[in-house]
Design a protein around this motif. Structure first.
Motif, PDB file in Angstrom:
ATOM      1  N   THR A   1       0.865  -1.184   0.000  1.00 56.79           N
ATOM      2  CA  THR A   1       0.000   0.000   0.000  1.00 56.79           C
ATOM      3  C   THR A   1       0.897   1.227   0.000  1.00 56.79           C
ATOM      4  OG1 THR A   1      -1.717  -1.171   1.225  1.00 56.79           O
ATOM      5  CG2 THR A   1      -1.791   1.234   1.303  1.00 56.79           C
ATOM      6  N   ILE A   2       0.558   2.196  -0.830  1.00 58.09           N
ATOM      7  CA  ILE A   2       1.365   3.415  -0.928  1.00 58.09           C
ATOM      8  C   ILE A   2       0.496   4.581  -0.465  1.00 58.09           C
ATOM      9  CG2 ILE A   2       2.677   4.918  -2.472  1.00 58.09           C
ATOM     10  CD1 ILE A   2       3.899   2.193  -2.512  1.00 58.09           C
ATOM     11  N   VAL A   3       1.002   5.330   0.524  1.00 59.49           N
ATOM     12  CA  VAL A   3       0.208   6.393   1.149  1.00 59.49           C
ATOM     13  C   VAL A   3       1.013   7.693   1.172  1.00 59.49           C
ATOM     14  CG1 VAL A   3      -0.975   7.064   3.283  1.00 59.49           C
ATOM     15  CG2 VAL A   3      -0.853   4.663   2.633  1.00 59.49           C
ATOM     16  N   SER A   4       0.360   8.802   0.861  1.00 65.38           N
ATOM     17  CA  SER A   4       1.066  10.095   0.904  1.00 65.38           C
ATOM     18  C   SER A   4       1.391  10.456   2.350  1.00 65.38           C
ATOM     19  CB  SER A   4       0.222  11.193   0.258  1.00 65.38           C
ATOM     20  OG  SER A   4      -1.006  11.332   0.937  1.00 65.38           O
ATOM     21  N   LEU A   5       2.631  10.936   2.553  1.00 66.01           N
ATOM     22  CA  LEU A   5       3.058  11.302   3.912  1.00 66.01           C
ATOM     23  C   LEU A   5       3.143  12.812   4.101  1.00 66.01           C
ATOM     24  CD1 LEU A   5       5.961   8.703   4.495  1.00 66.01           C
ATOM     25  CD2 LEU A   5       3.545   8.502   5.117  1.00 66.01           C
ATOM     26  N   ASP A   6       2.986  13.576   3.015  1.00 66.46           N
ATOM     27  CA  ASP A   6       3.089  15.036   3.099  1.00 66.46           C
ATOM     28  C   ASP A   6       1.732  15.665   2.800  1.00 66.46           C
ATOM     29  OD1 ASP A   6       5.771  14.986   3.708  1.00 66.46           O
ATOM     30  OD2 ASP A   6       6.403  15.065   1.601  1.00 66.46           O
ATOM     31  N   PRO A   7       1.516  16.897   3.298  1.00 65.34           N
ATOM     32  CA  PRO A   7       0.217  17.547   3.067  1.00 65.34           C
ATOM     33  C   PRO A   7      -0.053  17.813   1.588  1.00 65.34           C
ATOM     34  CG  PRO A   7       1.532  18.754   4.694  1.00 65.34           C
ATOM     35  CD  PRO A   7       2.402  17.659   4.176  1.00 65.34           C
ATOM     36  N   LYS A   8       1.010  17.908   0.805  1.00 66.39           N
ATOM     37  CA  LYS A   8       0.789  18.183  -0.630  1.00 66.39           C
ATOM     38  C   LYS A   8       1.882  17.476  -1.414  1.00 66.39           C
ATOM     39  CE  LYS A   8       0.801  22.273  -3.624  1.00 66.39           C
ATOM     40  NZ  LYS A   8       2.043  21.936  -4.294  1.00 66.39           N
ATOM     41  N   SER A   9       1.486  16.737  -2.433  1.00 68.89           N
ATOM     42  CA  SER A   9       2.471  16.020  -3.245  1.00 68.89           C
ATOM     43  C   SER A   9       2.019  16.050  -4.699  1.00 68.89           C
ATOM     44  CB  SER A   9       2.572  14.547  -2.842  1.00 68.89           C
ATOM     45  OG  SER A   9       2.490  14.392  -1.466  1.00 68.89           O
ATOM     46  N   THR A  10       2.946  15.716  -5.569  1.00 66.15           N
ATOM     47  CA  THR A  10       2.598  15.615  -6.993  1.00 66.15           C
ATOM     48  C   THR A  10       3.140  14.319  -7.564  1.00 66.15           C
ATOM     49  OG1 THR A  10       2.808  17.996  -7.171  1.00 66.15           O
ATOM     50  CG2 THR A  10       2.723  16.780  -9.236  1.00 66.15           C
ATOM     51  N   LEU A  11       2.244  13.587  -8.220  1.00 65.34           N
ATOM     52  CA  LEU A  11       2.631  12.361  -8.916  1.00 65.34           C
ATOM     53  C   LEU A  11       2.363  12.535 -10.405  1.00 65.34           C
ATOM     54  CD1 LEU A  11       0.961   9.628  -6.674  1.00 65.34           C
ATOM     55  CD2 LEU A  11       3.408  10.122  -6.854  1.00 65.34           C
ATOM     56  N   TRP A  12       3.032  11.722 -11.199  1.00 68.37           N
ATOM     57  CA  TRP A  12       2.707  11.586 -12.623  1.00 68.37           C
ATOM     58  C   TRP A  12       2.339  10.128 -12.831  1.00 68.37           C
ATOM     59  CZ3 TRP A  12       2.582  15.643 -16.091  1.00 68.37           C
ATOM     60  CH2 TRP A  12       3.092  16.863 -15.621  1.00 68.37           C
ATOM     61  N   ALA A  13       1.211   9.898 -13.496  1.00 63.10           N
ATOM     62  CA  ALA A  13       0.716   8.526 -13.649  1.00 63.10           C
ATOM     63  C   ALA A  13       0.840   8.073 -15.106  1.00 63.10           C
ATOM     64  CB  ALA A  13      -0.753   8.464 -13.216  1.00 63.10           C
ATOM     65  N   LEU A  14       1.311   6.857 -15.284  1.00 66.96           N
ATOM     66  CA  LEU A  14       1.419   6.270 -16.628  1.00 66.96           C
ATOM     67  C   LEU A  14       0.492   5.068 -16.689  1.00 66.96           C
ATOM     68  CD1 LEU A  14       3.058   6.477 -19.295  1.00 66.96           C
ATOM     69  CD2 LEU A  14       4.560   4.702 -18.363  1.00 66.96           C
ATOM     70  N   ASP A  15      -0.351   5.042 -17.724  1.00 63.16           N
ATOM     71  CA  ASP A  15      -1.330   3.948 -17.836  1.00 63.16           C
ATOM     72  C   ASP A  15      -0.612   2.615 -18.047  1.00 63.16           C
ATOM     73  OD1 ASP A  15      -0.898   5.217 -20.624  1.00 63.16           O
ATOM     74  OD2 ASP A  15      -1.612   3.180 -21.013  1.00 63.16           O
ATOM     75  N   ARG A  16      -1.323   1.586 -17.698  1.00 64.45           N
ATOM     76  CA  ARG A  16      -0.787   0.222 -17.704  1.00 64.45           C
ATOM     77  C   ARG A  16      -0.259  -0.198 -19.077  1.00 64.45           C
ATOM     78  NH1 ARG A  16      -2.230  -4.966 -15.734  1.00 64.45           N
ATOM     79  NH2 ARG A  16      -2.599  -6.350 -17.474  1.00 64.45           N
ATOM     80  N   ILE A  17      -1.002   0.144 -20.126  1.00 60.53           N
ATOM     81  CA  ILE A  17      -0.588  -0.361 -21.443  1.00 60.53           C
ATOM     82  C   ILE A  17       0.682   0.341 -21.918  1.00 60.53           C
ATOM     83  CG2 ILE A  17      -1.265  -0.724 -23.832  1.00 60.53           C
ATOM     84  CD1 ILE A  17      -4.112  -0.986 -22.928  1.00 60.53           C
ATOM     85  N   THR A  18       0.742   1.664 -21.759  1.00 60.06           N
ATOM     86  CA  THR A  18       1.966   2.361 -22.184  1.00 60.06           C
ATOM     87  C   THR A  18       3.142   1.885 -21.349  1.00 60.06           C
ATOM     88  OG1 THR A  18       0.569   4.262 -22.689  1.00 60.06           O
ATOM     89  CG2 THR A  18       2.948   4.628 -22.704  1.00 60.06           C
ATOM     90  N   PHE A  19       2.912   1.679 -20.064  1.00 61.47           N
ATOM     91  CA  PHE A  19       4.002   1.161 -19.223  1.00 61.47           C
ATOM     92  C   PHE A  19       4.518  -0.168 -19.786  1.00 61.47           C
ATOM     93  CE2 PHE A  19       5.562  -1.691 -15.993  1.00 61.47           C
ATOM     94  CZ  PHE A  19       6.557  -0.927 -15.397  1.00 61.47           C
ATOM     95  N   ARG A  20       3.569  -1.062 -20.062  1.00 57.19           N
ATOM     96  CA  ARG A  20       3.996  -2.405 -20.494  1.00 57.19           C
ATOM     97  C   ARG A  20       4.628  -2.381 -21.879  1.00 57.19           C
ATOM     98  NH1 ARG A  20       2.406  -6.921 -17.730  1.00 57.19           N
ATOM     99  NH2 ARG A  20       2.407  -8.124 -19.651  1.00 57.19           N
TER     100      ARG A  20
END
Ligand SMILES: Nc1ncnc2c1ncn2[C@@H]1O[C@@H]2COP(=O)(O)O[C@H]2[C@H]1O
Length: 436
Positions: free
Chosen positions: A244-263
């Protein structure tokens, strides 16, 4: 042809699991590095690393690290006994309105999802009508994104065209609060994430899936900061989320890559590299205390270089920017014309200049044709923190005349950690550990 498959409600990494892989993926007869069967299925000899370190071991590692005078190791992914406890996080989650509140779309928020088993042979990209997603970005977004991926080893092996495809496909996901579950252990994998800003805790529940209740997330086994990434395992191995991945800071930024492009784009080189190095890294005595997942992260960052017999791999007095593991062949360290150390498969060199920011203390010459796995300074600092003390220990301790003591020399010849206990030399020359 597409078929569909539901992931099981129990985690395949858990005891007694009967997880069936998606059939299109059978070309990869592998298990995830978090799977207890991972080492057994990849080594012929009995593995010394048969159990994952529990929380206590993690804490010990941490405590040891605090004894280091100057810790040069700063990590985008680091093991940590610190951070919020599960109870703290539960509180944080309820303060944030509970999981799911304020969450961007498409996050796996504790739900069980089914995954459509796309035909995803990553090597066949381009052979069909797949068009990668294109998410337009402002110049400002693109510059932040490029910075975030610049230190990530999964991206460092991409050619320009593939890098552009991935950058176009990534979507910005602001995380507006502490305590947001971005990934839930046991869920199906949908996205791979790069961290631009903020720190995320990695929690593992030994049952194989996050559970309700204050301790339901399990134990924190690490944290991931800017430049780090997560969420690749479920996509690579068609397995439920391993943590499980949980944010530990009040504000964060992620970039998400879809499953198919990743694979299709990222996984190919990552998968090959992990596969190529995993057996070798298991044999390296220096890395034997690391968990399989930590070795996988090292594999992401390695490059193989070949040297012909007689070539100089490292020159005494030069500044150092790389660390080396000897994959095959023989090499020797030479100081002022004298051989001071010999290396064979599994040996390592080049660490002193990086540990102490000093010029190279000796030359290292290839005695035969050799293959080395090279880890750059950044990877060395981010990934080898847990073994810093082993590297700093006695191997290069020298007596006042500048020669290693007999016991140090023997320990280095036998690749034994001298600090582990008392050793006796039994004629005609076997070194035995008699007490630890
Ligand atoms: N020790 C760990 N074991 C398993 N996964 C980890 C660990 N540390 C970080 N992770 C990340 O946590 C992610 C959870 O989702 P995945 O299983 O897709 O991929 C996993 C890894 O990217």
């Amino acid at each position: 042809m597409a078929s569909s498959s539901s992931l099981p409600s129990s985690n395949p990494f858990g005891p007694g699991s009967s997880f069936a892989k998606i059939s299109e993926e059978e070309e990869y007869d592998v298990t995830s590095p978090t799977d207890p069967s991972f080492r057994r299925s990849h080594t012929t000899s009995q593995s010394p690393f048969s159990s994952e370190a529990g929380p206590d071991e993690d804490e010990d590692e941490n405590n040891n690290n605090t004894q280091i005078n100057r810790n040069i190791f700063a990590s985008a992914y680091q093991d940590s006994g610190e951070g919020l406890s599960s109870a703290d996080l539960s509180a944080a989650l309820s303060n944030a309105g509970g999981p799911g509140q304020g969450m961007p779309n498409n996050y796996a928020m504790g739900r069980r999802t089914s995954v459509s088993a796309e035909s995803l042979n990553p090597t066949s990209s381009g052979a069909d009508s797949w068009t990668p997603p294109f998410h337009p970005k402002t110049d400002e977004q693109l510059s932040r994104l490029k910075k975030a991926v610049s230190g990530n080893f999964l991206f460092s092996h991409l050619d320009d065209e593939h890098l552009k495809t991935v950058l176009d496909a990534l979507v910005e996901k602001p995380i507006p609060a502490k305590g947001i579950k971005v990934i839930t252990q046991g869920d199906a994998g949908d996205y791979f994430y790069i961290v631009e800003e903020g720190t995320f805790g990695v929690f593992i529940n030994p049952s194989g899936a996050a559970q309700p209740g204050p301790d339901g997330l399990g134990t924190q086994v690490g944290s991931i900061g800017p430049g780090g990434s997560f969420g690749e395992l479920a996509l690579m191995y068609n397995a439920p989320r391993a943590a499980t991945i949980v944010s530990l800071d009040p504000k964060s930024t992620l970039w998400a890559l879809d499953r198919i492009t990743f694979r299709r784009i990222l996984m190919d080189s990552a998968f090959q590299r992990r596969r190529m190095y995993e057996a070798f890294l298991e044999e390296v005595p220096l890395l034997s205390s690391l968990k399989p997942y930590e070795r996988s992260k090292i594999a992401d960052a390695l490059d193989t270089i070949k040297y012909a017999a007689g070539s100089t791999i490292i020159r005494e007095g030069d500044p150092g920017d790389s660390f080396y593991l000897l994959e095959s062949g023989e090499a020797e360290a030479v100081k002022a014309g004298t051989t001071v150390k010999e290396y064979s498969r599994g040996g390592y060199f080049g660490e002193l200049a990086l540990l102490d920011e000093k010029p190279r203390a000796a030359s290292v010459i290839a005695k035969t044709d050799v293959k080395v796995a090279r880890l750059g300074r950044d990877g060395f600092k981010r990934l080898l923190g847990p073994v810093e003390q082993i590297m700093r220990r006695t191997e290069y301790d020298v007596d006042p005349a500048g020669t290693p003591t007999t016991i140090e020399w023997l320990c280095s010849i036998y690749s034994i950690d001298c600090a582990m206990g008392i050793f006796v030399l039994i004629p005609p020359g076997d070194l035995h550990l008699v007490d630890a």
